[in-house]
Design an enzyme around this catalytic site. Structure first.
Site, PDB file in Angstrom:
ATOM      1  CG  ASP A 219      -1.712  -1.049   1.362  1.00 28.07           C
ATOM      2  OD1 ASP A 219      -1.410  -2.263   0.989  1.00 28.07           O
ATOM      3  OD2 ASP A 219      -2.981  -0.994   2.028  1.00 28.07           O
ATOM      4  CG  HIS A 221      -3.554   3.977   1.703  1.00 24.79           C
ATOM      5  ND1 HIS A 221      -4.677   3.858   1.013  1.00 24.79           N
ATOM      6  CD2 HIS A 221      -3.417   2.596   2.106  1.00 24.79           C
ATOM      7  CE1 HIS A 221      -5.313   2.743   1.427  1.00 24.79           C
ATOM      8  NE2 HIS A 221      -4.668   2.020   2.002  1.00 24.79           N
ATOM      9  CG  ASP A 248      -5.640  -0.342  -0.520  1.00 20.41           C
ATOM     10  OD1 ASP A 248      -6.413  -0.474  -1.253  1.00 20.41           O
ATOM     11  OD2 ASP A 248      -5.694  -0.509   0.497  1.00 20.41           O
ATOM     12  CG  ASP A 251      -9.432   6.404  -0.855  1.00 15.38           C
ATOM     13  OD1 ASP A 251      -9.730   7.251  -1.268  1.00 15.38           O
ATOM     14  OD2 ASP A 251     -10.032   5.092  -0.988  1.00 15.38           O
ATOM     15  NE  ARG A 252      -7.636   4.969   5.602  1.00 15.24           N
ATOM     16  CZ  ARG A 252      -8.295   4.886   6.664  1.00 15.24           C
ATOM     17  NH1 ARG A 252      -8.370   5.753   7.516  1.00 15.24           N
ATOM     18  NH2 ARG A 252      -9.312   3.552   6.667  1.00 15.24           N
ATOM     19  CG  ASN A 280      -9.328  -2.561   0.362  1.00 17.21           C
ATOM     20  OD1 ASN A 280      -7.881  -2.593   0.369  1.00 17.21           O
ATOM     21  ND2 ASN A 280      -9.998  -1.980   1.346  1.00 17.21           N
ATOM     22  CG  HIS A 281      -8.656   2.207   0.080  1.00 15.97           C
ATOM     23  ND1 HIS A 281      -9.413   3.013   0.456  1.00 15.97           N
ATOM     24  CD2 HIS A 281      -8.476   1.231   0.936  1.00 15.97           C
ATOM     25  CE1 HIS A 281      -9.520   2.962   1.943  1.00 15.97           C
ATOM     26  NE2 HIS A 281      -9.027   1.722   2.095  1.00 15.97           N
ATOM     27  CG  HIS A 329      -4.807  -4.932  -1.820  1.00 19.90           C
ATOM     28  ND1 HIS A 329      -3.968  -4.254  -1.783  1.00 19.90           N
ATOM     29  CD2 HIS A 329      -5.769  -4.518  -0.817  1.00 19.90           C
ATOM     30  CE1 HIS A 329      -4.305  -3.186  -0.633  1.00 19.90           C
ATOM     31  NE2 HIS A 329      -5.392  -3.718  -0.093  1.00 19.90           N
ATOM     32  NE  ARG A 377      -8.946  -5.935   6.113  1.00 18.71           N
ATOM     33  CZ  ARG A 377      -8.092  -4.950   6.120  1.00 18.71           C
ATOM     34  NH1 ARG A 377      -8.421  -3.658   6.098  1.00 18.71           N
ATOM     35  NH2 ARG A 377      -6.599  -5.170   6.315  1.00 18.71           N
ATOM     36  CG  HIS A 404      -6.021  -5.679   2.655  1.00 20.25           C
ATOM     37  ND1 HIS A 404      -6.565  -4.449   2.412  1.00 20.25           N
ATOM     38  CD2 HIS A 404      -7.025  -6.654   3.304  1.00 20.25           C
ATOM     39  CE1 HIS A 404      -7.945  -4.775   2.692  1.00 20.25           C
ATOM     40  NE2 HIS A 404      -8.121  -6.003   3.157  1.00 20.25           N
TER      41      HIS A 404
END
Ligand SMILES: *[C@@H]1O[C@H](CO)[C@@H](O)[C@H](O)[C@H]1NC(C)=O
Ligand SMILES: *[C@@H]1O[C@H](CO)[C@@H](O)[C@H](O)[C@H]1NC(C)=O
Ligand SMILES: [Mn+2]
Length: 476
Positions: A219, A221, A248, A251-252, A280-281, A329, A377, A404
């Site tokens: 990730d 991010h 990923d 995001d964030r 997943n992002h 991921h 999750r 992840h």
């Protein structure tokens, strides 16, 4: 003592490390063993789970708090937040309604209710128009050739509509100075990369020669300055320095646009030696909540976000190296018996479904105990060492590499070396204090070699700066 710390500043926004959340969870778990009918303990543990992205557990605890005391208003808040994080907006709206009904003068609650209501209505509208006509691509409504680049723009431009190494270097420097790539260039990259990705299979298979190595990153991010640091430490991507970025990307972190355009640029420059997998992002629901949609709208337009969304749907889901190492991921599957052939056949050009192999590839996590459990999750599952063992045996593989999950050391080796996690966003969200890592795999022996790194400074734009207001950390 730790107890005092929880009481005095657990809810403060100032830097909490991963350890603090873990300790908070441990503390409340112990407290609940002694007193299982305390709604506050459940509610407070729910918050710690929210902060560690265990939305399934957070939802379960908020629900438990309400079972213990249905008049505990904070429980409704927590359950709503958990459902929002899981993209279950209608369920969240119901709880916000309750809060507003009980506390009609609570301005904060009213604001959350209205925000959530807006999203529910917008989703309903989107569904209505989606069923009207088969969705047209944004690409068809763009007239890129006709977009003009103003004379006062002195930033990087593609050369003859092509990404070159010079362009990439100029673009990375330009981004580093917090400048914006011209929208025409951004559209050129997006349209071209959509074409390249859409020609790839859902399971990409590559072969490394004896003398070749690949770098696998987890990730990123939106942590653009840390991405530049990876290139500084490990060399720029090239035909002889191949990379695989394991999802990923966005995001964030609040430099997601810069990260993703840089990665897409390298994909165009080295299509056979620079690999990207979906996380997943790279999905609409996540982007709406965790900042990427807001960031693209702030830096460009809603239409450009639509195009990003189309491109993300074409990202491959898994990659197999030398028929021995499988990279994805999230992880393995909710059921035994999934084969590489099943992965090749996944029709991926869509938002991920709520269950099944495509969902699992993006969302699952390993667990230390055998068997499978409900996901912390609230999506997909957790799989144990025996699940990994059976999958590898059936598919004649040596091990899996997945990402992840934030890890203190940047990586973690579990399931007797058969399940490796790699995470490349150091000091995740400016607060986790973790290292980042990447992995070298060589064609000669396919033995993972780990390289760790720490976070570098970035300009003063906080993570989640563009996220939905309901998700911004201070408001959970
Ligand atoms: C639970 O969290 C609240 C803040 O939401 C805090 O004021 C309270 O002290 C915590 N309670 C316990 C028992 O830790
Ligand atoms: C450019 O846009 C104008 C105005 O929309 C249009 O009239 C013209 O035909 C376009 N030119 C090209 C080359 O597409
Ligand atoms: Mn992820």
């Amino acid at each position: 003592s730790y107890r005092n710390k929880i009481h005095s500043n657990f809810l403060c926004d100032i830097c909490f490390s991963e350890k603090d959340y873990e300790n908070a969870i441990k503390y409340y778990t112990e407290a609940l063993e002694l007193n299982p009918s305390n709604a506050i303990y459940y509610s407070n543990r729910s918050l710690a789970y929210l902060r560690t992205e265990c939305y399934g557990y957070a939802l379960a605890d908020a629900t438990k708090a309400l079972e213990v005391d249905k008049n505990y208003i904070k429980g409704y808040y927590r359950r709503a937040t958990s459902n929002m994080a899981l993209g279950k907006f209608k369920a969240a709206l119901k709880d916000y309604e309750t809060v507003v009904r009980v506390r009609p003068n609570d301005k904060d609650a009213r604001m959350k209710y209205q925000e959530c209501n807006k999203i529910v209505k917008q989703k309903a509208f989107e569904r209505a128009i989606a069923s009207d006509e088969t969705k047209k691509s944004v690409v068809d409504s763009l007239d890129i050739e006709n977009m003009t680049i103003e004379d006062d723009y002195v930033g990087p431009k593609l050369e003859d509509s092509k990404v070159t190494l010079t362009f990439m270097k100029e673009m990375m420097d330009w981004f580093k100075d917090q400048k914006k790539l011209h929208r025409k260039c951004a559209y050129q990259i997006l349209v071209q990369v959509k074409d390249v990705l859409s020609k790839l299979p859902s399971l990409v298979e590559i072969t490394l020669k004896e003398t070749e190595k690949i770098t696998i990153c987890g990730d990123t991010h939106g942590q653009y300055y840390d991405l530049l640091n990876i290139f500084k430490l490990n060399g720029l991507p090239s035909e002889t320095n191949p990379y695989l970025f394991n999802g990923d990307f966005v995001d964030r972190g609040s430099f997601s646009v810069e990260v993703i355009l840089t990665l897409f640029g390298f994909k165009l420059l080295y299509p056979d030696n620079f690999h990207l997998l979906r996380g997943n992002h790279e999905t609409d629901n996540m982007n709406q909540m965790y900042g990427f949609e807001g960031e693209v709208k702030a830096k460009y337009t809603a239409q450009m976000f639509q195009l990003f969304s189309e491109v993300f749907q074409w990202l491959p889901l898994a990659q197999c190296i030398n028929s021995k190492v499988l990279v994805m991921h999230g992880g393995l599957f909710s059921e035994d018996g999934v084969t590489l052939e099943d992965l090749r056949k996944i029709d991926r050009n869509r938002q991920p479904p709520d269950s099944g192999p495509m969902c699992d590839l993006l969302w699952s996590d390993p667990q230390p105990q055998n068997g499978r459990s409900i996901s912390k999750r609230g999506v997909s599952c957790q799989f144990g060492p025996d699940v990994t063992e059976r999958f590898l045996e059936q598919n004649k593989l040596d091990f899996i590499v997945r990402s992840h999950e934030v890890k203190a050391e940047g990586y973690e080796v579990t399931h007797s070396g058969k399940c490796i996690t790699v995470f490349s966003a150091p000091n995740y969200c400016d607060q986790m204090g973790n290292k980042g890592a990447y992995i070298h795999l060589r064609g000669s022996d396919l033995k993972p070699e780990f390289h760790q790194f720490t976070a570098v400074p970035h300009p003063n734009v906080k993570p989640m700066a563009y996220a939905n207001t309901l998700m911004q950390l201070g408001m959970m």
